[in-house]
Write a protein that holds these residues in place. Sequence first.
Motif, mmCIF file in Angstrom:
data_model
loop_
_atom_site.group_PDB
_atom_site.id
_atom_site.type_symbol
_atom_site.label_atom_id
_atom_site.label_comp_id
_atom_site.label_asym_id
_atom_site.label_seq_id
_atom_site.Cartn_x
_atom_site.Cartn_y
_atom_site.Cartn_z
ATOM 1 N N MET A 68 -12.184 -38.871 46.892
ATOM 2 C CA MET A 68 -12.094 -40.133 45.200
ATOM 3 C C MET A 68 -12.754 -39.060 44.205
ATOM 4 N N VAL A 69 -12.683 -38.070 43.965
ATOM 5 C CA VAL A 69 -13.007 -37.832 42.387
ATOM 6 C C VAL A 69 -11.369 -37.538 41.774
ATOM 7 N N LEU A 70 -10.979 -37.440 42.364
ATOM 8 C CA LEU A 70 -9.421 -37.339 41.989
ATOM 9 C C LEU A 70 -8.653 -38.997 41.969
ATOM 10 N N TYR A 257 -7.353 -28.603 47.370
ATOM 11 C CA TYR A 257 -7.120 -29.003 46.603
ATOM 12 C C TYR A 257 -8.160 -28.839 45.392
ATOM 13 N N SER A 258 -8.847 -27.372 45.289
ATOM 14 C CA SER A 258 -9.429 -27.057 44.482
ATOM 15 C C SER A 258 -7.166 -26.180 43.463
ATOM 16 N N ALA A 331 -21.670 -38.861 44.286
ATOM 17 C CA ALA A 331 -21.339 -37.677 44.412
ATOM 18 C C ALA A 331 -20.502 -37.538 43.369
ATOM 19 N N CYS A 332 -19.142 -38.595 43.402
ATOM 20 C CA CYS A 332 -18.291 -37.350 41.851
ATOM 21 C C CYS A 332 -18.825 -37.856 40.897
ATOM 22 N N PHE A 333 -19.662 -38.800 40.543
ATOM 23 C CA PHE A 333 -20.460 -38.758 38.611
ATOM 24 C C PHE A 333 -20.974 -37.744 39.148
ATOM 25 N N GLY A 341 -12.547 -41.501 33.330
ATOM 26 C CA GLY A 341 -11.038 -40.413 33.224
ATOM 27 C C GLY A 341 -11.002 -39.247 32.145
ATOM 28 N N GLY A 342 -9.985 -38.346 33.554
ATOM 29 C CA GLY A 342 -9.712 -36.896 33.206
ATOM 30 C C GLY A 342 -10.875 -35.428 33.190
ATOM 31 N N ILE A 343 -11.514 -36.114 33.879
ATOM 32 C CA ILE A 343 -12.447 -34.579 34.227
ATOM 33 C C ILE A 343 -13.019 -34.661 35.203
ATOM 34 N N GLY A 344 -13.723 -34.071 35.906
ATOM 35 C CA GLY A 344 -13.681 -33.628 37.157
ATOM 36 C C GLY A 344 -13.790 -32.012 38.249
ATOM 37 N N THR A 345 -14.030 -32.352 38.811
ATOM 38 C CA THR A 345 -13.118 -30.935 39.575
ATOM 39 C C THR A 345 -13.666 -31.909 40.854
ATOM 40 N N VAL A 346 -12.742 -30.822 41.817
ATOM 41 C CA VAL A 346 -13.929 -30.874 43.464
ATOM 42 C C VAL A 346 -14.800 -30.632 43.989
#
Length: 396
Positions: A68-70, A257-258, A331-333, A341-346
């Motif tokens: 989901m984070v992707l 994925y990281s 969990a992602c947020f 969009g454009g920001i986030g990490t596994v």
Amino acid sequence: MQPGMEGNKVSKVTFVLKSNIRQYGMFTALVLIAILFQILTDGILLRPLNITNLILQNSYILVLAVGMVLVIITGHIDLSVGSIAAFVGAISAILIVNLHIPSFLAIILSLLLGALIGAWQGFWVAYVKIPAFIVTLAGMLLFRGLTMLVLKGQSIAPFPKFYQGMSSGFIPDIFSGSNLNIFAIVIGVIFSILYIFNEVKHRSSLHKYNFEVSSKTTFIAKLIVMVVIINVFTYVLAQYDGIPNILIILLFLILAYSFVMKKTTMGRHIYAIGGNEKAASLSGVKTKRVTFWVFVNMGVLSALSGLVFAARLNAATPKAGNLFELDAIAACFIGGASAYGGIGTVGGAIIGGLVMGVMNNGMSLLGLGIDWQQAIKGLVLLLAVAFDIYNKNKSA
């Protein structure tokens, strides 16, 4: 010391502190939440049995959070993951229990089915340009209905031991420890060594290209804290049955994925699309293809989540996967992904999932009803997104 030099030193320290707060703020929050519930539950939360249960109970949400984070980084959303998980779990049950297909082959076929479903949805989003919200909302309804149809409103069980072991099995102790699982402790030591090696290598790389880094004292303190956490965690697991099979699957997904997101062209393209899709397209990024494969990947991980959940229940049920999508998105947020969009990490998504898991488990141990749990989780999600918007407006 000259005034200018002192000012530069202070600004450097301030920069490093801010960077660490951004990077480790949610991890610190997870630790504080765990300590809080450990106190409130009179030490039950961090008992070996409960720690193992935390891993098993949240494994399928963490698998979804990785995919989901992707999707969120590309600026999209997927509301269908819970229904896809339920549908694939139902199909796997029909293959294994009703048709007596070998478990390993059924797992492969189920993952391929997840990929096909992801490709179906990715086609509409990437090439037809229908908003992902609409496509996956339709998918949520479609695959929930198909789950009810193939199961005919009934559960299918039981699964073979091999299949169940994917979610509820443990790696055997090759050292044959009596009261402790020695293999789990050895794994903790090996993982600590690998962590130290990777961090030292990363710091040397930053030094080489003259990037800002924390002081040597801060760096060593960070290493010590993380090594202690890793080994305490594996020691706690060693006091029960050792390392669950699903934890190995999760570690593989997190590391793989990281690496993809940090070290590969595909990862950079995913971030570029989320940052500015038009600019990414003009820069030569095949935005449609990347978006398509992100949804294919989400389909595969949704299928894996469904398999893990069915294996844990030892049954495929019509209501499986209910609200999985909301927990994965939350969990992602909470883990730092941006609603824009454009920001986030596994890693951030995993930390966010663990925050949700610890809160759920802690509130259950305290006897809070599901109504209060849902209300509190909703408030935490709202605050996390509000914090993201506040930071975006502040930096604008």
